[in-house]
Scaffold this motif. Structure first.
Motif, short mmCIF file in Angstrom:
data_model
loop_
_atom_site.label_atom_id
_atom_site.label_comp_id
_atom_site.label_asym_id
_atom_site.label_seq_id
_atom_site.Cartn_x
_atom_site.Cartn_y
_atom_site.Cartn_z
N SER A 81 26.78 90.94 56.14
CA SER A 81 26.54 91.48 57.48
C SER A 81 27.05 92.92 57.50
N PRO A 82 26.41 93.80 56.74
CA PRO A 82 26.96 95.15 56.55
C PRO A 82 26.81 96.04 57.77
N ARG A 83 27.67 97.04 57.82
CA ARG A 83 27.59 98.10 58.82
C ARG A 83 27.28 99.40 58.10
N LEU A 84 26.35 100.18 58.65
CA LEU A 84 25.93 101.44 58.03
C LEU A 84 26.20 102.60 58.97
N ASP A 85 26.77 103.66 58.41
CA ASP A 85 26.97 104.91 59.14
C ASP A 85 26.25 105.99 58.35
N TRP A 86 25.06 106.37 58.80
CA TRP A 86 24.24 107.36 58.11
C TRP A 86 24.42 108.70 58.81
N ALA A 87 25.38 109.47 58.34
CA ALA A 87 25.66 110.80 58.92
C ALA A 87 25.82 110.73 60.43
N GLY A 88 26.54 109.72 60.90
CA GLY A 88 26.79 109.56 62.33
C GLY A 88 25.87 108.59 63.02
N GLN A 89 24.74 108.27 62.43
CA GLN A 89 23.82 107.28 63.00
C GLN A 89 24.23 105.90 62.50
N LYS A 90 24.63 105.03 63.44
CA LYS A 90 25.21 103.75 63.04
C LYS A 90 24.22 102.60 63.24
N VAL A 91 24.24 101.71 62.25
CA VAL A 91 23.37 100.53 62.28
C VAL A 91 24.25 99.32 62.05
N GLU A 92 24.22 98.38 62.99
CA GLU A 92 24.99 97.14 62.87
C GLU A 92 24.04 96.00 62.52
N THR A 93 24.46 95.18 61.60
CA THR A 93 23.64 94.03 61.23
C THR A 93 23.75 92.95 62.29
N ASP A 94 22.62 92.49 62.76
CA ASP A 94 22.56 91.38 63.71
C ASP A 94 22.49 90.08 62.92
N ARG A 95 23.49 89.21 63.12
CA ARG A 95 23.50 87.98 62.33
C ARG A 95 22.25 87.14 62.56
N GLY A 96 21.64 87.27 63.69
CA GLY A 96 20.42 86.53 63.93
C GLY A 96 19.21 87.19 63.28
N ARG A 97 19.40 88.42 62.84
CA ARG A 97 18.29 89.16 62.22
C ARG A 97 18.91 90.02 61.11
N ASN A 98 19.23 89.35 60.02
CA ASN A 98 20.08 89.93 58.99
C ASN A 98 19.33 90.89 58.07
N ASN A 99 18.65 91.88 58.66
CA ASN A 99 17.94 92.82 57.81
C ASN A 99 17.88 94.22 58.41
N LEU A 100 18.67 94.50 59.44
CA LEU A 100 18.57 95.80 60.09
C LEU A 100 18.98 96.94 59.16
N VAL A 101 20.07 96.76 58.42
CA VAL A 101 20.49 97.79 57.48
C VAL A 101 19.47 97.94 56.36
N ALA A 102 18.99 96.82 55.86
CA ALA A 102 17.98 96.87 54.80
C ALA A 102 16.72 97.59 55.28
N GLU A 103 16.29 97.28 56.51
CA GLU A 103 15.11 97.94 57.05
C GLU A 103 15.33 99.43 57.22
N PHE A 104 16.53 99.81 57.66
CA PHE A 104 16.82 101.22 57.86
C PHE A 104 16.77 101.97 56.52
N ILE A 105 17.42 101.43 55.48
CA ILE A 105 17.43 102.09 54.17
C ILE A 105 16.01 102.16 53.61
N ALA A 106 15.27 101.07 53.72
CA ALA A 106 13.89 101.07 53.21
C ALA A 106 13.05 102.12 53.93
N SER A 107 13.27 102.28 55.24
CA SER A 107 12.49 103.28 55.99
C SER A 107 12.85 104.69 55.54
N LYS A 108 14.14 104.93 55.22
CA LYS A 108 14.56 106.23 54.71
C LYS A 108 13.88 106.53 53.37
#
Length: 348
Positions: free
Chosen positions: A253-280
């Motif tokens: 359930s990782p937390r991402l801080d991309w140069a100040g833009q923060k992404v928290e993993t939702d345990r019910g939807r465990n792919n928000l960080v993965a989706e953010f990195i893939a979009s980058k």
């Protein structure tokens, strides 16, 4: 005295042929006292003459890889009044060391007997059809430099200093012995022996990787084995969020801080960080993550530091990143906990 080949070359207005053992892939002259001093300063090595004068028995090798890069040096040392040890000397004062078993020391000694000898070329016969034999091409060869202090090649008397520089293009005894030293060093330094050899070029590159491990190096080596590349190891399509989910860890359930833009993993939807990195990566196909240091914080917690880079027109941008990983005792894998990517800036 000038040889006939040198005189002929001078008469034709050409430079004398250069021993290929004395040139690395970048064309540097490496058979010189000046080069020795440069490498000794780079790796923090005492000269072999100093080692000899102090009474140390030393068997060591320096390596230049196939692209002219000075690699770590391996040294088996026995100093007066002390047990034998193996020491790996790296850049920026980095060192590794470990005790040497008696059978390993005996092998290092015995294999050194002929390591500085030069073999006569093996005679080759011309093809039966009378044509000239095909030329032999050797590219990006490694070069090794052996140095031995107070060795006993004949088992009767001590030789203060022995040296030999040899290219892997046609290399023989010196090359073989230099890589034997690296192999024995890996076996003798426990964290290095953990590193996955299948993902390394040879034992020298294993030692180079091992020099980058810090803290609890067993944990750091374990994390390196599973997360040593910037690209996810689970697939080829790094634009796919599913691949990144696997990279981040099954239960993570990782937390991402991309140069100040923060992404928290939702345990019910465990792919928000993965989706953010893939979009980058989709937005910037040249985006690459390169890990540089692995530090074990505890047996089940480790930190990875690296750089992210991408091209923007003619410019190339870089940002430091840091990841914290925790060991999942149930699934026996590393899970990402935090990932911080700093602001990008132009590369120097």
């Amino acid at each position: 005295m000038l040889t006939a080949a040198v005189i002929a070359a001078l008469a034709m207005g050409q430079a004398a042929p250069v021993d290929r053992n004395c040139r690395d892939d970048r064309g540097r002259e490496i058979c010189s006292a000046e080069h020795d001093a440069q490498v000794e300063a780079l790796l923090g090595l005492a000269s072999i003459a100093e080692e000899s004068e102090q009474g140390a028995e030393v068997y060591r090798a320096r390596y230049i890889d196939g692209y002219g890069r000075d690699m770590p040096s391996v040294s088996f040392e026995r100093r007066p009044g002390a047990d034998p040890v193996v020491v790996v000397y790296g850049r920026e004062g980095r060192r590794l060391s470990g005790p040497v078993l008696s059978e390993v020391w005996d092998r290092v000694r015995s294999e050194a007997r002929f390591a500085d000898r030069v073999l006569e070329p093996f005679p080759t016969s011309a093809p039966s059809d009378g044509r000239a034999p095909p030329p032999q091409i050797c590219l990006h060869a490694w070069v090794v430099s052996l140095e031995m202090a107070n060795s006993m090649p004949e088992r009767r008397e001590v030789t203060p200093i022995r040296r030999r520089i040899e290219s892997a293009c046609g290399g023989a005894l010196a090359v073989r012995y230099a890589f034997l030293l690296a192999e024995e060093a890996v076996k003798s330094i426990a964290p290095c022996a953990i590193i996955d050899a299948q993902r390394q070029r040879n034992h020298v590159t294993i030692l180079e990787t091992c020099l980058g491990l810090e803290g609890d190096r067993f944990a750091a080596a374990s994390l390196w084995n599973s997360r040593s590349t910037g690209m996810p190891r689970y697939g080829l399509d790094h634009k796919d969020p599913g691949v990144w989910r696997a990279y981040l860890g099954t239960n993570g359930s990782p937390r991402l801080d991309w140069a100040g833009q923060k992404v928290e993993t939702d345990r019910g939807r465990n792919n928000l960080v993965a989706e953010f990195i893939a979009s980058k990566v989709r937005e910037t196909p040249s985006l690459r993550f390169t890990p540089t240091h692995f530090r074990g914080l505890t047996a089940r917690r480790a930190e990875l530091n690296g750089t992210a880079t991408y091209g923007d027109g003619e410019a190339r941008l870089i940002a430091a990143y840091r990841q914290t990983w925790v060991w999942d005792v149930n699934l026996h894998e590393w899970m990402l906990e935090n990932w911080t990517v700093e602001s990008f800036r132009p590369m120097d």
